[in-house]
Design a protein around this motif. Structure first.
Motif, PDB file in Angstrom:
ATOM      1  N   GLU A 157      12.855 -32.254  61.040  1.00  0.00           N
ATOM      2  CA  GLU A 157      11.591 -32.164  60.316  1.00  0.00           C
ATOM      3  C   GLU A 157      10.395 -31.882  61.203  1.00  0.00           C
ATOM      4  OE1 GLU A 157      11.900 -36.474  61.714  1.00  0.00           O
ATOM      5  OE2 GLU A 157      13.131 -35.061  60.956  1.00  0.00           O
ATOM      6  N   ALA A 158      10.603 -31.927  62.319  1.00  0.00           N
ATOM      7  CA  ALA A 158       9.345 -31.669  63.547  1.00  0.00           C
ATOM      8  C   ALA A 158       8.778 -30.422  63.377  1.00  0.00           C
ATOM      9  CB  ALA A 158       9.953 -31.933  64.962  1.00  0.00           C
ATOM     10  N   ALA A 159       9.288 -29.279  62.818  1.00  0.00           N
ATOM     11  CA  ALA A 159       9.001 -28.074  62.617  1.00  0.00           C
ATOM     12  C   ALA A 159       8.742 -27.546  61.178  1.00  0.00           C
ATOM     13  CB  ALA A 159       9.620 -26.986  63.314  1.00  0.00           C
ATOM     14  N   LEU A 160       9.019 -28.630  60.247  1.00  0.00           N
ATOM     15  CA  LEU A 160       8.987 -28.343  58.725  1.00  0.00           C
ATOM     16  C   LEU A 160       7.746 -28.816  58.117  1.00  0.00           C
ATOM     17  CD1 LEU A 160      12.819 -28.726  58.175  1.00  0.00           C
ATOM     18  CD2 LEU A 160      11.321 -26.715  58.781  1.00  0.00           C
ATOM     19  N   SER A 161       7.451 -28.066  57.124  1.00  0.00           N
ATOM     20  CA  SER A 161       6.508 -28.429  56.210  1.00  0.00           C
ATOM     21  C   SER A 161       7.296 -29.430  55.137  1.00  0.00           C
ATOM     22  CB  SER A 161       5.881 -27.289  55.512  1.00  0.00           C
ATOM     23  OG  SER A 161       6.812 -26.607  54.480  1.00  0.00           O
ATOM     24  N   PHE A 162       6.339 -30.081  54.168  1.00  0.00           N
ATOM     25  CA  PHE A 162       6.974 -31.090  52.890  1.00  0.00           C
ATOM     26  C   PHE A 162       8.030 -30.064  52.234  1.00  0.00           C
ATOM     27  CE2 PHE A 162       6.933 -32.292  48.862  1.00  0.00           C
ATOM     28  CZ  PHE A 162       7.193 -33.723  48.721  1.00  0.00           C
ATOM     29  N   THR A 163       7.698 -28.558  51.834  1.00  0.00           N
ATOM     30  CA  THR A 163       8.554 -27.796  51.032  1.00  0.00           C
ATOM     31  C   THR A 163       9.587 -27.360  51.824  1.00  0.00           C
ATOM     32  OG1 THR A 163       7.143 -26.167  51.493  1.00  0.00           O
ATOM     33  CG2 THR A 163       6.838 -27.120  49.322  1.00  0.00           C
ATOM     34  N   SER A 173      22.976 -30.667  51.385  1.00  0.00           N
ATOM     35  CA  SER A 173      23.850 -30.965  50.341  1.00  0.00           C
ATOM     36  C   SER A 173      24.729 -29.734  50.032  1.00  0.00           C
ATOM     37  CB  SER A 173      22.987 -30.997  48.978  1.00  0.00           C
ATOM     38  OG  SER A 173      23.536 -31.212  47.989  1.00  0.00           O
ATOM     39  N   GLU A 174      24.433 -28.606  50.144  1.00  0.00           N
ATOM     40  CA  GLU A 174      25.592 -27.495  50.084  1.00  0.00           C
ATOM     41  C   GLU A 174      26.518 -27.569  51.111  1.00  0.00           C
ATOM     42  OE1 GLU A 174      25.864 -25.330  47.497  1.00  0.00           O
ATOM     43  OE2 GLU A 174      24.427 -26.813  46.573  1.00  0.00           O
ATOM     44  N   LEU A 175      26.108 -27.859  52.321  1.00  0.00           N
ATOM     45  CA  LEU A 175      26.948 -28.005  53.558  1.00  0.00           C
ATOM     46  C   LEU A 175      27.980 -29.159  53.283  1.00  0.00           C
ATOM     47  CD1 LEU A 175      27.593 -27.078  56.298  1.00  0.00           C
ATOM     48  CD2 LEU A 175      26.000 -28.705  57.007  1.00  0.00           C
ATOM     49  N   THR A 176      27.493 -30.153  52.740  1.00  0.00           N
ATOM     50  CA  THR A 176      28.542 -31.308  52.405  1.00  0.00           C
ATOM     51  C   THR A 176      29.805 -30.821  51.376  1.00  0.00           C
ATOM     52  OG1 THR A 176      27.168 -32.402  50.876  1.00  0.00           O
ATOM     53  CG2 THR A 176      26.820 -33.042  53.083  1.00  0.00           C
ATOM     54  N   LYS A 177      29.296 -30.072  50.488  1.00  0.00           N
ATOM     55  CA  LYS A 177      30.323 -29.548  49.429  1.00  0.00           C
ATOM     56  C   LYS A 177      31.215 -28.687  50.002  1.00  0.00           C
ATOM     57  CE  LYS A 177      26.546 -30.017  45.795  1.00  0.00           C
ATOM     58  NZ  LYS A 177      25.835 -29.069  44.915  1.00  0.00           N
ATOM     59  N   VAL A 178      31.051 -28.302  51.159  1.00  0.00           N
ATOM     60  CA  VAL A 178      31.976 -27.251  51.876  1.00  0.00           C
ATOM     61  C   VAL A 178      32.924 -27.873  52.794  1.00  0.00           C
ATOM     62  CG1 VAL A 178      31.042 -25.080  51.005  1.00  0.00           C
ATOM     63  CG2 VAL A 178      30.436 -26.074  53.274  1.00  0.00           C
ATOM     64  N   GLY A 179      32.452 -29.259  52.905  1.00  0.00           N
ATOM     65  CA  GLY A 179      33.194 -29.972  54.069  1.00  0.00           C
ATOM     66  C   GLY A 179      32.583 -30.380  55.165  1.00  0.00           C
ATOM     67  N   GLY A 180      31.212 -30.042  55.460  1.00  0.00           N
ATOM     68  CA  GLY A 180      30.631 -30.326  56.493  1.00  0.00           C
ATOM     69  C   GLY A 180      29.982 -31.757  56.369  1.00  0.00           C
ATOM     70  N   GLN A 181      29.879 -32.351  57.661  1.00  0.00           N
ATOM     71  CA  GLN A 181      29.319 -33.592  58.170  1.00  0.00           C
ATOM     72  C   GLN A 181      28.302 -33.387  58.684  1.00  0.00           C
ATOM     73  OE1 GLN A 181      32.350 -36.464  59.368  1.00  0.00           O
ATOM     74  NE2 GLN A 181      30.831 -38.016  59.709  1.00  0.00           N
ATOM     75  N   VAL A 182      27.315 -34.396  58.561  1.00  0.00           N
ATOM     76  CA  VAL A 182      25.920 -34.281  59.182  1.00  0.00           C
ATOM     77  C   VAL A 182      25.584 -35.565  59.885  1.00  0.00           C
ATOM     78  CG1 VAL A 182      23.371 -33.766  58.910  1.00  0.00           C
ATOM     79  CG2 VAL A 182      25.153 -32.480  57.683  1.00  0.00           C
ATOM     80  N   VAL A 183      24.857 -35.641  61.012  1.00  0.00           N
ATOM     81  CA  VAL A 183      24.411 -36.838  61.466  1.00  0.00           C
ATOM     82  C   VAL A 183      23.011 -36.472  61.891  1.00  0.00           C
ATOM     83  CG1 VAL A 183      24.460 -38.666  63.363  1.00  0.00           C
ATOM     84  CG2 VAL A 183      26.633 -37.843  62.426  1.00  0.00           C
ATOM     85  N   CYS A 184      22.119 -37.158  61.388  1.00  0.00           N
ATOM     86  CA  CYS A 184      20.739 -36.761  61.775  1.00  0.00           C
ATOM     87  C   CYS A 184      19.712 -37.897  62.125  1.00  0.00           C
ATOM     88  CB  CYS A 184      20.121 -35.955  60.185  1.00  0.00           C
ATOM     89  SG  CYS A 184      18.326 -35.609  60.384  1.00  0.00           S
ATOM     90  N   ALA A 185      19.162 -37.522  63.319  1.00  0.00           N
ATOM     91  CA  ALA A 185      18.169 -38.751  63.743  1.00  0.00           C
ATOM     92  C   ALA A 185      16.710 -37.980  63.237  1.00  0.00           C
ATOM     93  CB  ALA A 185      17.936 -38.663  65.191  1.00  0.00           C
ATOM     94  N   THR A 186      16.149 -38.964  62.432  1.00  0.00           N
ATOM     95  CA  THR A 186      14.837 -38.743  61.878  1.00  0.00           C
ATOM     96  C   THR A 186      13.842 -39.683  61.748  1.00  0.00           C
ATOM     97  OG1 THR A 186      13.902 -37.411  59.839  1.00  0.00           O
ATOM     98  CG2 THR A 186      16.180 -39.236  59.430  1.00  0.00           C
ATOM     99  N   HIS A 187      12.423 -39.215  61.545  1.00  0.00           N
ATOM    100  CA  HIS A 187      11.346 -40.075  61.273  1.00  0.00           C
ATOM    101  C   HIS A 187      10.851 -39.835  59.991  1.00  0.00           C
ATOM    102  CE1 HIS A 187      10.785 -41.685  65.366  1.00  0.00           C
ATOM    103  NE2 HIS A 187      10.711 -40.221  65.820  1.00  0.00           N
ATOM    104  N   SER A 188      11.675 -39.023  58.841  1.00  0.00           N
ATOM    105  CA  SER A 188      11.094 -38.436  57.757  1.00  0.00           C
ATOM    106  C   SER A 188      11.547 -39.390  56.516  1.00  0.00           C
ATOM    107  CB  SER A 188      11.672 -37.054  57.653  1.00  0.00           C
ATOM    108  OG  SER A 188      11.332 -36.776  56.242  1.00  0.00           O
ATOM    109  N   PRO A 189      10.692 -39.933  55.737  1.00  0.00           N
ATOM    110  CA  PRO A 189      11.034 -40.680  54.590  1.00  0.00           C
ATOM    111  C   PRO A 189      11.422 -39.660  53.391  1.00  0.00           C
ATOM    112  CG  PRO A 189       8.572 -40.444  54.718  1.00  0.00           C
ATOM    113  CD  PRO A 189       9.088 -39.923  55.934  1.00  0.00           C
ATOM    114  N   LEU A 190      11.069 -38.467  53.746  1.00  0.00           N
ATOM    115  CA  LEU A 190      11.783 -37.442  52.668  1.00  0.00           C
ATOM    116  C   LEU A 190      13.116 -37.035  52.904  1.00  0.00           C
ATOM    117  CD1 LEU A 190       9.513 -33.968  51.902  1.00  0.00           C
ATOM    118  CD2 LEU A 190      12.066 -34.106  51.985  1.00  0.00           C
ATOM    119  N   LEU A 191      13.393 -36.892  54.036  1.00  0.00           N
ATOM    120  CA  LEU A 191      14.834 -36.447  54.346  1.00  0.00           C
ATOM    121  C   LEU A 191      15.765 -37.650  54.110  1.00  0.00           C
ATOM    122  CD1 LEU A 191      14.856 -34.478  57.839  1.00  0.00           C
ATOM    123  CD2 LEU A 191      14.912 -33.525  55.377  1.00  0.00           C
ATOM    124  N   THR A 192      15.442 -38.821  54.538  1.00  0.00           N
ATOM    125  CA  THR A 192      16.398 -40.042  54.313  1.00  0.00           C
ATOM    126  C   THR A 192      16.466 -40.537  52.654  1.00  0.00           C
ATOM    127  OG1 THR A 192      14.365 -41.520  54.738  1.00  0.00           O
ATOM    128  CG2 THR A 192      16.006 -41.104  56.652  1.00  0.00           C
TER     129      THR A 192
END
Length: 237
Positions: A157-163, A173-192
């Motif tokens: 999120e460091a480089a990203l706007s709200f939108t 979400s689309e990545l997980t539908k094709v079998g991807g797994q994501v581990v994300c370190a974040t400070h963002s209440p939006l992402l979490t």
């Protein structure tokens, strides 16, 4: 799901156990209990210094991704030595990930870290100079996050706007539908707030599971947005 657990089978003892990174509380939880993944998306949340970046870098290295960032088919510097934690970390495969973890050449994924994301995109065929920093980040998701694998993100999120953060959630979400797994370190209440994600809160207590509503991060943002002065008076007055 690709991996269902990360652990450290050989833990330093004696004097070495009190040194970094083994002295970091979340790493102590990792070495004592392991880290179990219960959902396709796992968020690691905590203050600066809580060990988020140390942990995600080690997870990326342990999986075979370059610590400097990039995809499974690139090594930024082949002579770069793994971190002491990345050297020791091991994974237990989920049923879908057994073939991938059974062979280094079969492992797929990407490590996106804020400090080196633009360089990683440049060397992998994108043209980050023609877009903004945030658009470059999203270009990685559109162009590289397309197949089953482990995707490790360090504060995207460091480089990203709200939108743009909302668009990122759509890509995850689309990545997980094709079998991807994501581990994300974040400070963002939006992402979490992503439905169905597993959230781990890191701090002096080590690591513990939480819900979005219970996160200290979310509570602070709610309070700040409701009354900014209640926080600002401590730093401006």
């Amino acid at each position: 799901m690709i991996v269902e657990r990360a652990h450290v089978p050989v833990v330093p003892t004696g004097r070495a156990a009190g040194q970094w990174p083994w002295s970091v509380p979340c790493i102590q939880t990792l070495t004592a209990e392991g880290l179990r993944f219960t959902a396709p998306v796992t968020f690691l949340v905590g203050e600066n210094g809580s060990g988020k970046s140390t942990l995600v870098e080690a997870l990326a290295e342990g999986f075979g991704l370059d610590s400097w960032g990039g995809s499974h088919d690139w090594r930024y510097a082949s002579h770069r030595q793994k971190s002491v934690l990345g050297e020791h970390i091991r994974f237990d495969a989920a049923p879908r990930g057994r073939r991938m973890l059974g062979s280094w050449s079969a492992r797929k994924g990407f490590f996106l870290r804020a400090e080196t994301a633009i360089d990683a995109l440049d060397r992998e065929g994108f043209e980050p100079d023609s877009v903004s920093h945030g658009e470059g980040f999203l270009a990685a998701f559109r162009g590289k996050f397309l197949q089953p694998g482990l995707y490790v993100l360090d504060e995207p999120e460091a480089a990203l706007s709200f939108t743009s953060c909302l668009e990122l959630l759509g890509h995850i979400s689309e990545l997980t539908k094709v079998g991807g797994q994501v581990v994300c370190a974040t400070h963002s209440p939006l992402l979490t707030a992503l439905p169905g994600a597993d959230i781990l809160e890191l701090g002096e207590h080590g690591m513990r599971r939480s819900t979005w509503q219970e996160l200290t991060l979310v509570d602070h943002w709610r309070r700040y947005l409701a009354d900014p002065h209640s926080y600002l008076r401590h730093v401006l007055d």
